[in-house]
Write a protein that holds these residues in place. Structure first.
Motif, PDB file in Angstrom:
ATOM      1  N   PRO A  88       0.822  -1.219   0.000  1.00 29.76           N
ATOM      2  CA  PRO A  88       0.000   0.000   0.000  1.00 29.76           C
ATOM      3  C   PRO A  88       0.852   1.264   0.000  1.00 29.76           C
ATOM      4  O   PRO A  88       1.926   1.306   0.579  1.00 29.76           O
ATOM      5  CB  PRO A  88      -0.809  -0.104   1.290  1.00 29.76           C
ATOM      6  CG  PRO A  88       0.004  -0.989   2.175  1.00 29.76           C
ATOM      7  CD  PRO A  88       0.739  -1.928   1.269  1.00 29.76           C
ATOM      8  N   VAL A  89       0.336   2.280  -0.665  1.00 29.85           N
ATOM      9  CA  VAL A  89       0.984   3.580  -0.692  1.00 29.85           C
ATOM     10  C   VAL A  89       0.390   4.402   0.444  1.00 29.85           C
ATOM     11  O   VAL A  89      -0.832   4.512   0.565  1.00 29.85           O
ATOM     12  CB  VAL A  89       0.761   4.283  -2.051  1.00 29.85           C
ATOM     13  CG1 VAL A  89       1.386   5.658  -2.058  1.00 29.85           C
ATOM     14  CG2 VAL A  89       1.327   3.425  -3.170  1.00 29.85           C
ATOM     15  N   LYS A  90       1.242   4.948   1.288  1.00 32.15           N
ATOM     16  CA  LYS A  90       0.754   5.678   2.468  1.00 32.15           C
ATOM     17  C   LYS A  90       0.296   7.081   2.082  1.00 32.15           C
ATOM     18  O   LYS A  90       1.048   8.042   2.176  1.00 32.15           O
ATOM     19  CB  LYS A  90       1.832   5.707   3.537  1.00 32.15           C
ATOM     20  CG  LYS A  90       2.118   4.331   4.090  1.00 32.15           C
ATOM     21  CD  LYS A  90       3.076   4.351   5.239  1.00 32.15           C
ATOM     22  CE  LYS A  90       3.282   2.931   5.729  1.00 32.15           C
ATOM     23  NZ  LYS A  90       4.250   2.842   6.776  1.00 32.15           N
ATOM     24  N   THR A  91      -0.951   7.158   1.673  1.00 34.68           N
ATOM     25  CA  THR A  91      -1.548   8.438   1.316  1.00 34.68           C
ATOM     26  C   THR A  91      -2.115   9.093   2.579  1.00 34.68           C
ATOM     27  O   THR A  91      -2.270   8.430   3.614  1.00 34.68           O
ATOM     28  CB  THR A  91      -2.691   8.226   0.311  1.00 34.68           C
ATOM     29  OG1 THR A  91      -3.703   7.436   0.952  1.00 34.68           O
ATOM     30  CG2 THR A  91      -2.201   7.533  -0.946  1.00 34.68           C
ATOM     31  N   PRO A  92      -2.439  10.373   2.535  1.00 32.09           N
ATOM     32  CA  PRO A  92      -3.074  11.011   3.697  1.00 32.09           C
ATOM     33  C   PRO A  92      -4.376  10.299   4.103  1.00 32.09           C
ATOM     34  O   PRO A  92      -4.674  10.175   5.290  1.00 32.09           O
ATOM     35  CB  PRO A  92      -3.352  12.433   3.214  1.00 32.09           C
ATOM     36  CG  PRO A  92      -2.341  12.678   2.150  1.00 32.09           C
ATOM     37  CD  PRO A  92      -2.134  11.347   1.485  1.00 32.09           C
ATOM     38  N   GLN A  93      -5.125   9.807   3.129  1.00 37.93           N
ATOM     39  CA  GLN A  93      -6.367   9.097   3.440  1.00 37.93           C
ATOM     40  C   GLN A  93      -6.089   7.803   4.201  1.00 37.93           C
ATOM     41  O   GLN A  93      -6.809   7.468   5.147  1.00 37.93           O
ATOM     42  CB  GLN A  93      -7.151   8.778   2.152  1.00 37.93           C
ATOM     43  CG  GLN A  93      -7.676   9.986   1.431  1.00 37.93           C
ATOM     44  CD  GLN A  93      -6.653  10.603   0.472  1.00 37.93           C
ATOM     45  OE1 GLN A  93      -5.497  10.183   0.398  1.00 37.93           O
ATOM     46  NE2 GLN A  93      -7.091  11.621  -0.265  1.00 37.93           N
ATOM     47  N   LEU A  94      -5.057   7.073   3.803  1.00 39.42           N
ATOM     48  CA  LEU A  94      -4.712   5.836   4.487  1.00 39.42           C
ATOM     49  C   LEU A  94      -4.221   6.126   5.904  1.00 39.42           C
ATOM     50  O   LEU A  94      -4.581   5.418   6.845  1.00 39.42           O
ATOM     51  CB  LEU A  94      -3.652   5.058   3.702  1.00 39.42           C
ATOM     52  CG  LEU A  94      -3.242   3.712   4.299  1.00 39.42           C
ATOM     53  CD1 LEU A  94      -4.420   2.756   4.373  1.00 39.42           C
ATOM     54  CD2 LEU A  94      -2.116   3.095   3.489  1.00 39.42           C
ATOM     55  N   THR A  95      -3.430   7.160   6.069  1.00 37.92           N
ATOM     56  CA  THR A  95      -2.957   7.544   7.403  1.00 37.92           C
ATOM     57  C   THR A  95      -4.129   7.888   8.309  1.00 37.92           C
ATOM     58  O   THR A  95      -4.180   7.463   9.470  1.00 37.92           O
ATOM     59  CB  THR A  95      -1.986   8.740   7.295  1.00 37.92           C
ATOM     60  OG1 THR A  95      -0.903   8.367   6.436  1.00 37.92           O
ATOM     61  CG2 THR A  95      -1.450   9.137   8.645  1.00 37.92           C
ATOM     62  N   GLU A  96      -5.094   8.639   7.788  1.00 36.57           N
ATOM     63  CA  GLU A  96      -6.277   9.010   8.577  1.00 36.57           C
ATOM     64  C   GLU A  96      -7.099   7.771   8.931  1.00 36.57           C
ATOM     65  O   GLU A  96      -7.582   7.641  10.062  1.00 36.57           O
ATOM     66  CB  GLU A  96      -7.135   9.998   7.784  1.00 36.57           C
ATOM     67  CG  GLU A  96      -8.294  10.549   8.579  1.00 36.57           C
ATOM     68  CD  GLU A  96      -9.045  11.607   7.801  1.00 36.57           C
ATOM     69  OE1 GLU A  96     -10.271  11.696   7.999  1.00 36.57           O
ATOM     70  OE2 GLU A  96      -8.431  12.337   7.002  1.00 36.57           O
ATOM     71  N   HIS A 147      -5.969   4.715   9.338  1.00 40.65           N
ATOM     72  CA  HIS A 147      -5.255   3.991  10.388  1.00 40.65           C
ATOM     73  C   HIS A 147      -5.447   4.646  11.748  1.00 40.65           C
ATOM     74  O   HIS A 147      -5.618   3.963  12.760  1.00 40.65           O
ATOM     75  CB  HIS A 147      -3.764   3.891  10.045  1.00 40.65           C
ATOM     76  CG  HIS A 147      -3.476   2.864   9.000  1.00 40.65           C
ATOM     77  ND1 HIS A 147      -2.248   2.739   8.418  1.00 40.65           N
ATOM     78  CD2 HIS A 147      -4.245   1.914   8.421  1.00 40.65           C
ATOM     79  CE1 HIS A 147      -2.266   1.759   7.544  1.00 40.65           C
ATOM     80  NE2 HIS A 147      -3.481   1.245   7.519  1.00 40.65           N
ATOM     81  N   GLU A 148      -5.436   5.969  11.793  1.00 38.25           N
ATOM     82  CA  GLU A 148      -5.682   6.670  13.066  1.00 38.25           C
ATOM     83  C   GLU A 148      -7.079   6.358  13.585  1.00 38.25           C
ATOM     84  O   GLU A 148      -7.267   6.091  14.776  1.00 38.25           O
ATOM     85  CB  GLU A 148      -5.500   8.173  12.873  1.00 38.25           C
ATOM     86  CG  GLU A 148      -4.055   8.578  12.670  1.00 38.25           C
ATOM     87  CD  GLU A 148      -3.900  10.065  12.364  1.00 38.25           C
ATOM     88  OE1 GLU A 148      -4.877  10.824  12.525  1.00 38.25           O
ATOM     89  OE2 GLU A 148      -2.793  10.448  11.953  1.00 38.25           O
TER      90      GLU A 148
END
Length: 81
Positions: A64-72, A74-75
């Motif tokens: 997976p590419v760690k995009t801002p959406q993916l980071t959010e 995960h949070e």
């Protein structure tokens, strides 16, 4: 698989618990060395074919590419869990 040998990742059926365990516990893929054009041209035919196969496998399984959406996401998941 009972002999302790590690099966080739391409031959695993992830629907079986034994194969999934072997997949999950297998070592991480290692990124092939970056070679210059001169180094690539100097490789023997078989070595070049092996190198190209390693590069194709590396890029096909990039993850997976760690995009801002993916980071959010995960949070949010950590908050839920």
């Amino acid at each position: 698989m009972n002999d302790g040998s590690v099966p080739h990742p391409g031959s695993l059926a992830l629907s079986r618990k034994e194969d999934f365990k072997a997949f999950a516990e297998s070592p991480r893929r290692s990124r092939p060395d970056l070679l210059t054009r001169k180094q690539l041209k100097s490789l023997p035919t078989q070595a070049r074919a092996d190198y190209d196969r390693q590069r194709r496998q590396w890029h096909a399984n990039i993850g997976p590419v760690k995009t801002p959406q993916l980071t959010e996401l995960h949070e949010d998941l950590w908050d839920i869990v």
